[in-house]
Write an enzyme that holds these catalytic residues in place. Sequence first.
Site, PDB file in Angstrom:
ATOM      1  N   TYR A 102     -50.868  65.484  49.902  1.00  0.00           N
ATOM      2  CA  TYR A 102     -50.977  66.945  50.006  1.00  0.00           C
ATOM      3  C   TYR A 102     -49.688  67.651  49.565  1.00  0.00           C
ATOM      4  CZ  TYR A 102     -51.495  71.423  52.584  1.00  0.00           C
ATOM      5  OH  TYR A 102     -51.551  72.743  52.950  1.00  0.00           O
ATOM      6  N   ASN A 108     -53.723  56.759  51.465  1.00  0.00           N
ATOM      7  CA  ASN A 108     -54.253  57.890  52.233  1.00  0.00           C
ATOM      8  C   ASN A 108     -54.321  59.111  51.328  1.00  0.00           C
ATOM      9  OD1 ASN A 108     -55.171  59.280  54.503  1.00  0.00           O
ATOM     10  ND2 ASN A 108     -53.108  59.920  55.086  1.00  0.00           N
ATOM     11  N   PHE A 122     -42.099  61.312  49.802  1.00  0.00           N
ATOM     12  CA  PHE A 122     -43.173  61.799  50.678  1.00  0.00           C
ATOM     13  C   PHE A 122     -43.974  60.645  51.285  1.00  0.00           C
ATOM     14  CE2 PHE A 122     -42.767  65.222  47.480  1.00  0.00           C
ATOM     15  CZ  PHE A 122     -42.592  66.319  48.306  1.00  0.00           C
ATOM     16  N   SER A 164     -39.434  66.786  59.401  1.00  0.00           N
ATOM     17  CA  SER A 164     -40.419  67.612  60.107  1.00  0.00           C
ATOM     18  C   SER A 164     -39.772  68.352  61.267  1.00  0.00           C
ATOM     19  CB  SER A 164     -41.521  66.698  60.650  1.00  0.00           C
ATOM     20  OG  SER A 164     -42.319  67.363  61.597  1.00  0.00           O
ATOM     21  N   TYR A 178     -44.457  58.282  65.154  1.00  0.00           N
ATOM     22  CA  TYR A 178     -44.407  59.062  63.918  1.00  0.00           C
ATOM     23  C   TYR A 178     -43.164  59.955  63.910  1.00  0.00           C
ATOM     24  CZ  TYR A 178     -45.044  63.237  61.118  1.00  0.00           C
ATOM     25  OH  TYR A 178     -44.815  64.291  60.275  1.00  0.00           O
ATOM     26  N   LYS A 213     -39.385  59.997  61.597  1.00  0.00           N
ATOM     27  CA  LYS A 213     -38.730  61.116  60.901  1.00  0.00           C
ATOM     28  C   LYS A 213     -37.248  61.181  61.290  1.00  0.00           C
ATOM     29  CE  LYS A 213     -42.214  62.552  58.526  1.00  0.00           C
ATOM     30  NZ  LYS A 213     -42.224  62.232  57.079  1.00  0.00           N
ATOM     31  N   GLY A 254     -49.127  65.982  74.113  1.00  0.00           N
ATOM     32  CA  GLY A 254     -48.027  65.899  73.153  1.00  0.00           C
ATOM     33  C   GLY A 254     -47.711  67.187  72.420  1.00  0.00           C
ATOM     34  N   ASP A 255     -48.578  68.224  72.536  1.00  0.00           N
ATOM     35  CA  ASP A 255     -48.296  69.485  71.831  1.00  0.00           C
ATOM     36  C   ASP A 255     -47.117  70.216  72.464  1.00  0.00           C
ATOM     37  OD1 ASP A 255     -50.122  69.494  69.783  1.00  0.00           O
ATOM     38  OD2 ASP A 255     -51.658  70.609  70.886  1.00  0.00           O
TER      39      ASP A 255
HETATM   40  N1  UFG Z   1     -55.025  72.888  67.278  1.00  0.00           N
HETATM   41  C1  UFG Z   1     -56.195  73.275  67.878  1.00  0.00           C
HETATM   42  N2  UFG Z   1     -57.341  72.666  67.497  1.00  0.00           N
HETATM   43  C2  UFG Z   1     -57.391  71.698  66.547  1.00  0.00           C
HETATM   44  C3  UFG Z   1     -56.183  71.303  65.930  1.00  0.00           C
HETATM   45  C4  UFG Z   1     -55.015  71.915  66.334  1.00  0.00           C
HETATM   46  O1  UFG Z   1     -56.204  74.150  68.744  1.00  0.00           O
HETATM   47  O2  UFG Z   1     -58.477  71.183  66.253  1.00  0.00           O
HETATM   48  C5  UFG Z   1     -53.775  73.554  67.672  1.00  0.00           C
HETATM   49  C6  UFG Z   1     -52.752  72.602  68.226  1.00  0.00           C
HETATM   50  O3  UFG Z   1     -52.940  72.433  69.601  1.00  0.00           O
HETATM   51  C7  UFG Z   1     -51.464  73.326  67.871  1.00  0.00           C
HETATM   52  C8  UFG Z   1     -51.789  74.067  66.573  1.00  0.00           C
HETATM   53  O4  UFG Z   1     -53.203  74.119  66.512  1.00  0.00           O
HETATM   54  O5  UFG Z   1     -51.178  74.270  68.846  1.00  0.00           O
HETATM   55  C9  UFG Z   1     -51.291  73.353  65.348  1.00  0.00           C
HETATM   56  O6  UFG Z   1     -51.741  72.016  65.389  1.00  0.00           O
HETATM   57  P1  UFG Z   1     -51.619  71.030  64.140  1.00  0.00           P
HETATM   58  O7  UFG Z   1     -52.175  69.700  64.543  1.00  0.00           O
HETATM   59  O8  UFG Z   1     -52.185  71.674  62.922  1.00  0.00           O
HETATM   60  O9  UFG Z   1     -50.060  70.969  63.923  1.00  0.00           O
HETATM   61  P2  UFG Z   1     -48.949  70.430  64.914  1.00  0.00           P
HETATM   62  O10 UFG Z   1     -48.005  71.561  65.101  1.00  0.00           O
HETATM   63  O11 UFG Z   1     -49.451  69.752  66.103  1.00  0.00           O
HETATM   64  O12 UFG Z   1     -48.449  69.251  64.005  1.00  0.00           O
HETATM   65  C10 UFG Z   1     -47.461  69.421  63.131  1.00  0.00           C
HETATM   66  C11 UFG Z   1     -47.519  68.413  61.976  1.00  0.00           C
HETATM   67  C12 UFG Z   1     -47.209  67.042  62.464  1.00  0.00           C
HETATM   68  C13 UFG Z   1     -45.993  67.053  63.359  1.00  0.00           C
HETATM   69  C14 UFG Z   1     -46.232  67.992  64.490  1.00  0.00           C
HETATM   70  C15 UFG Z   1     -45.180  67.996  65.537  1.00  0.00           C
HETATM   71  O13 UFG Z   1     -48.799  68.408  61.390  1.00  0.00           O
HETATM   72  O14 UFG Z   1     -46.961  66.246  61.341  1.00  0.00           O
HETATM   73  O15 UFG Z   1     -46.331  69.279  63.907  1.00  0.00           O
HETATM   74  O16 UFG Z   1     -44.191  68.929  65.246  1.00  0.00           O
HETATM   75  F1  UFG Z   1     -45.709  65.852  63.858  1.00  0.00           F
END
Ligand code: UFG
Length: 342
Positions: free
Chosen positions: A15, A39, A84, A128, A153, A157, A300-301
Amino acid sequence: MENKHCVLVSGGAGYIGSHTAVELVEAGFDVVIADNLSNSDISAVEGVRRITGVDVQFVDVDCCDRAAFDRLFDDYGFDSAIHFAAYKAVGESVSDPMKYYRNNLGSFMNLVDLMRAHGRRNILFSSSATVYGEADTLPVTELSPRKPATSPYGNTKQMCEDILRDSVKAYDSLRGIALRYFNPIGAHPSALIGELPRGVPQNLVPYITQTAAGIRECLSIFGNDYPTPDGSCLRDYIDIVDLAKAHVAALRRMIGGGGERYEVFNIGTGRPVSVFELVETFERVNGVSVNRKVAPRRAGDVVAVWADTSLANRELGWRAERSLDDTLRSAWAWEKHVRGME
Ligand code: UFG
């Protein structure tokens, strides 16, 4: 005729890699894409060629295969590499950590070793915002402390940043930049390349576009009880083409010899956007509805993270330019292209 500067783009069928390959070619660089397609799909390379009108070179190689990777260095005279090539599914990294350590560290260590052995100079690494974890103060600057990684993961990084920092310090011939991406979203305005998740999307925007396209039944919004204005998480969503252009700016800095020999830059917009705001903006600009429900928080969020981008703005002469509206239009145009809709 002046020789063009050649750049190796490992993971260039992915991507971010494919969008960066386009911007590099359009900025006048020669590009060699190296990817094992584990991938990603060769159609992304075709997309790069169609957009640029250049028959960009592609080599099917696994960067963990040192002998094969070494031959690539013999065959191509690039002086810079953008790395990447890595696995990126946070959840999978928790259940299969060795897959992540072997691939993400192995391929990067091979790259650093081979750059050095072949007398090549500039290494740009895809890092990241995950390295900041749950930050104590927002927005995060490059001086904000890195937090212990919450997934293998994220740990790869941090470890790759350290490998690059220490190698540049020890080996005079090398220069390095780590770009800390916030949340890359959207697609090229041509709709010829974009994000191609395999299976059920883990990230928000692909889940939204697939729900709008009728492939997923319902988007789950992971948590509406966070300590944020609307209760959902805040992120810094960076347009993929803007992000790709940041690589060109960083590469030029290394080639031109500006700055320190190892540097780190945040690449984001500087603007926090909530999950609800993102979904509502997507609906408004595209005139489609996204079936959704509130679901429990996802393990983990982090609650909120967004970038202080002043260092990249000042030192790289780069800033995010595309509006969220346009970025979300491009995300939908790409989904429709992939699905053969209209
Ligand atoms: N979310 C939803 N529903 C979904 C998917 C995501 O509500 O189906 C929310 C998540 O809870 C979060 C936000 O949307 O609050 C963004 O989520 P993403 O998965 O799109 O992105 P992240 O911030 O979790 O992940 C990104 C990168 C990862 C990295 C991560 C941690 O994609 O590579 O940040 O910083 F590891």
